[in-house]
Motif scaffolding. Structure first.
Motif, mmCIF file in Angstrom:
data_model
loop_
_atom_site.group_PDB
_atom_site.id
_atom_site.type_symbol
_atom_site.label_atom_id
_atom_site.label_comp_id
_atom_site.label_asym_id
_atom_site.label_seq_id
_atom_site.Cartn_x
_atom_site.Cartn_y
_atom_site.Cartn_z
ATOM 1 N N SER A 77 37.679 33.076 32.316
ATOM 2 C CA SER A 77 36.603 33.721 31.555
ATOM 3 C C SER A 77 37.103 34.362 30.268
ATOM 4 C CB SER A 77 35.910 34.771 32.427
ATOM 5 O OG SER A 77 35.252 34.156 33.518
ATOM 6 N N THR A 134 33.520 32.326 35.695
ATOM 7 C CA THR A 134 32.450 32.889 36.515
ATOM 8 C C THR A 134 31.829 34.142 35.896
ATOM 9 O OG1 THR A 134 34.146 34.073 37.788
ATOM 10 C CG2 THR A 134 33.346 31.983 38.688
ATOM 11 N N ASN A 135 32.357 34.589 34.755
ATOM 12 C CA ASN A 135 31.805 35.768 34.092
ATOM 13 C C ASN A 135 30.458 35.428 33.442
ATOM 14 O OD1 ASN A 135 31.364 37.676 31.723
ATOM 15 N ND2 ASN A 135 33.127 38.634 32.682
ATOM 16 N N ASP A 139 29.992 35.616 39.037
ATOM 17 C CA ASP A 139 30.535 36.793 39.699
ATOM 18 C C ASP A 139 29.469 37.708 40.307
ATOM 19 O OD1 ASP A 139 33.133 36.044 39.245
ATOM 20 O OD2 ASP A 139 33.258 37.073 37.318
ATOM 21 N N GLN A 154 29.286 36.136 43.512
ATOM 22 C CA GLN A 154 30.531 36.173 44.272
ATOM 23 C C GLN A 154 30.842 37.577 44.798
ATOM 24 O OE1 GLN A 154 35.125 34.510 43.935
ATOM 25 N NE2 GLN A 154 33.983 34.834 42.053
ATOM 26 N N GLY A 155 30.574 38.610 43.990
ATOM 27 C CA GLY A 155 30.853 39.980 44.415
ATOM 28 C C GLY A 155 30.176 40.344 45.723
ATOM 29 N N TYR A 201 37.518 38.238 33.507
ATOM 30 C CA TYR A 201 37.186 37.778 34.857
ATOM 31 C C TYR A 201 37.440 38.841 35.926
ATOM 32 C CZ TYR A 201 38.042 35.632 39.377
ATOM 33 O OH TYR A 201 38.081 35.372 40.721
ATOM 34 N N LEU A 244 34.435 40.934 37.962
ATOM 35 C CA LEU A 244 34.265 40.726 39.400
ATOM 36 C C LEU A 244 34.552 42.016 40.181
ATOM 37 C CD1 LEU A 244 33.543 38.949 41.706
ATOM 38 C CD2 LEU A 244 35.802 37.884 41.600
ATOM 39 N N ASN A 273 31.399 43.912 40.015
ATOM 40 C CA ASN A 273 30.375 43.310 40.873
ATOM 41 C C ASN A 273 30.620 43.611 42.349
ATOM 42 O OD1 ASN A 273 30.312 40.556 38.620
ATOM 43 N ND2 ASN A 273 28.661 42.022 38.905
ATOM 44 N N PRO A 309 40.903 40.636 42.714
ATOM 45 C CA PRO A 309 40.451 39.354 42.154
ATOM 46 C C PRO A 309 41.377 38.869 41.031
ATOM 47 C CG PRO A 309 39.204 41.138 41.182
ATOM 48 C CD PRO A 309 40.161 41.772 42.146
ATOM 49 N N SER A 321 39.574 36.279 45.566
ATOM 50 C CA SER A 321 38.426 35.595 44.970
ATOM 51 C C SER A 321 38.825 34.189 44.577
ATOM 52 C CB SER A 321 37.942 36.381 43.750
ATOM 53 O OG SER A 321 39.004 36.502 42.813
ATOM 54 N N SER A 369 39.968 32.902 42.009
ATOM 55 C CA SER A 369 41.211 32.754 41.243
ATOM 56 C C SER A 369 42.437 32.596 42.141
ATOM 57 C CB SER A 369 41.401 33.958 40.321
ATOM 58 O OG SER A 369 41.343 35.168 41.052
#
Length: 391
Positions: A112, A135-136, A153, A156-157, A183, A187, A190, A235, A260, A262
């Motif tokens: 990101s 994902t940002n 994110d 995902q969070g 990124y 996250l 989030n 993350p 996460s 990553s």
């Protein structure tokens, strides 16, 4: 007029015609796609997988005769630029690919921190871009020319917060993240928001940060240990996680560590080894147990490059397929760069129920796919699918 003069003028005319017809976006029945990737810098395996997957896809398509657009066959040509895994490098690579190389569409960047600034360039220059891995939300937010292949994110969070709550019965958490990178910072926020919605405003006992390039996390981890929290969420990227885990264990921080997407690079297994055994992370796909088209991709990639592809490679494969689907949806390549880019952008936005190897996706009005996440367990030195979470 002398015969020699006529021949000379005729030759010049032929050369001029050739030059004008061979430099455009569909020149010589060839379509140029830009790859903006992290070939050097601190994430070389990310860029390598992106490059390898794109090259493998193009070789397969061209070997089968090319792409049929409105009844005419076109070969694909990759133009690869190294962004050095930096914001400046990504923006510069995007500008070169779009303004000088005259690509029709751009795949990448991946992290990101690189995709957000490159997305601004692509949107301003009105060239379609798809990020395989970013994902940002800011990568695509209010940018009609920018798309992505992974989930976001803000999705995902909560997935991670819900999983940790159910899997470990935890009610308190700590977070360790790189504050200088889009990124992990996004996250981390989030996850914190989602966790506090479940467990209350005082349930994140430590929200510790560091800066890109740091390798000593002992101060932050000592503080985290002192809080008595029940789980640590970090993350971070594959090259940073082993350092964090090793130092946490060295300090006697004996709690589950959750990651996460990553974490999903195969390099993590090599670098972290037994230290990461039993940990979990959320991601986009898992190679172990794959079937159908996903397994075919994994087998071909492994055969060519001698390692199992991670999520970046799989998402790049899907991103390349999305670009080709957009070309087919467009239905024609006119040779007018502006018009063709607009047509491809429209073709991409129109994609519904795309059957990718990382899951089914339909793009929303922000260019983001609606798709599921996979929870992976690190077990026996492998990434093992544990469960999934869908919107």
């Amino acid at each position: 007029m002398k015969k020699e003069t006529i021949l000379t003028l005729f030759t010049i005319l032929l050369l001029t015609t050739f030059l004008f017809t061979s430099c455009g976006p569909g020149s010589g029945d060839t379509i140029k796609i830009g790859i903006n990737a992290e070939i050097t810098g601190d994430k070389p395996k990310v860029g390598e997988q992106c490059k390898y997957a794109a090259e493998m896809y193009v070789a397969e398509v061209n070997g089968a005769g090319g792409v049929d657009i409105g009844g005419k066959m076109y070969q694909l040509e990759l133009v690869i630029e190294d962004n050095n895994a930096t914001a400046e490098g990504a923006a510069g690579a995007a500008n070169k690919l779009i303004s000088q190389d005259n690509i029709l569409a751009m795949v990448g960047p991946n992290p990101s921190s690189a995709a957000v600034p490159a997305g601004e360039v692509a949107n301003n220059l009105e060239a379609p871009m798809i990020s395989p891995w970013s994902t940002n939300p800011n990568t695509t937010l209010n940018r009609p020319w920018v798309f992505r292949a992974p989930f976001l994110d803000p999705f995902q969070g909560p997935v991670v917060a819900n999983f940790v709550t159910e899997q470990f019965g935890s009610t308190t958490a700590c977070v360790l993240f790189d504050i200088a990178s889009d990124y992990p910072k996004g996250l981390a926020d989030n996850f914190k928001d989602a966790w506090e919605k479940i467990h209350g405003s005082d349930s994140v006992l430590a929200f510790e940060s560091f800066t890109t390039g740091d390798q000593d996390f002992s101060a932050q981890l000592t503080k985290i240990k002192g809080t008595g929290c029940e789980v640590l969420f970090t993350p971070q990227y594959y090259q940073e996680v082993p350092l964090i885990v090793e130092q946490a264990k060295g300090l006697g921080l004996d709690i589950p560590i959750m990651g996460s997407d990553s974490w999903g690079d195969p390099q993590l297994l090599e670098l972290c080894g037994a230290d990461c055994e039993g940990y979990y992370f959320s991601t986009h796909y898992v190679a172990n147990g794959a079937t159908g088209a996903t397994k075919d991709f994994i087998d071909k990639y492994n055969s060519q490059f001698d390692y199992i592809p991670g999520d970046v490679a799989a998402l790049t494969w899907d991103s390349m397929r999305v670009v080709v689907q957009a070309l087919e949806n467009c239905g024609t390549i006119s040779g007018d760069l502006t018009a063709d880019r607009e047509c491809i952008r429209g073709g991409m936005a129109a994609i519904k129920d795309f059957d990718g190897i990382t899951g089914n996706m339909t793009f929303d009005d922000q260019g983001d796919p609606i798709k599921c996440a996979v929870i992976v367990e690190i077990k026996g030195g492998e990434f093992i699918a544990h469960s999934s979470a869908c919107p």
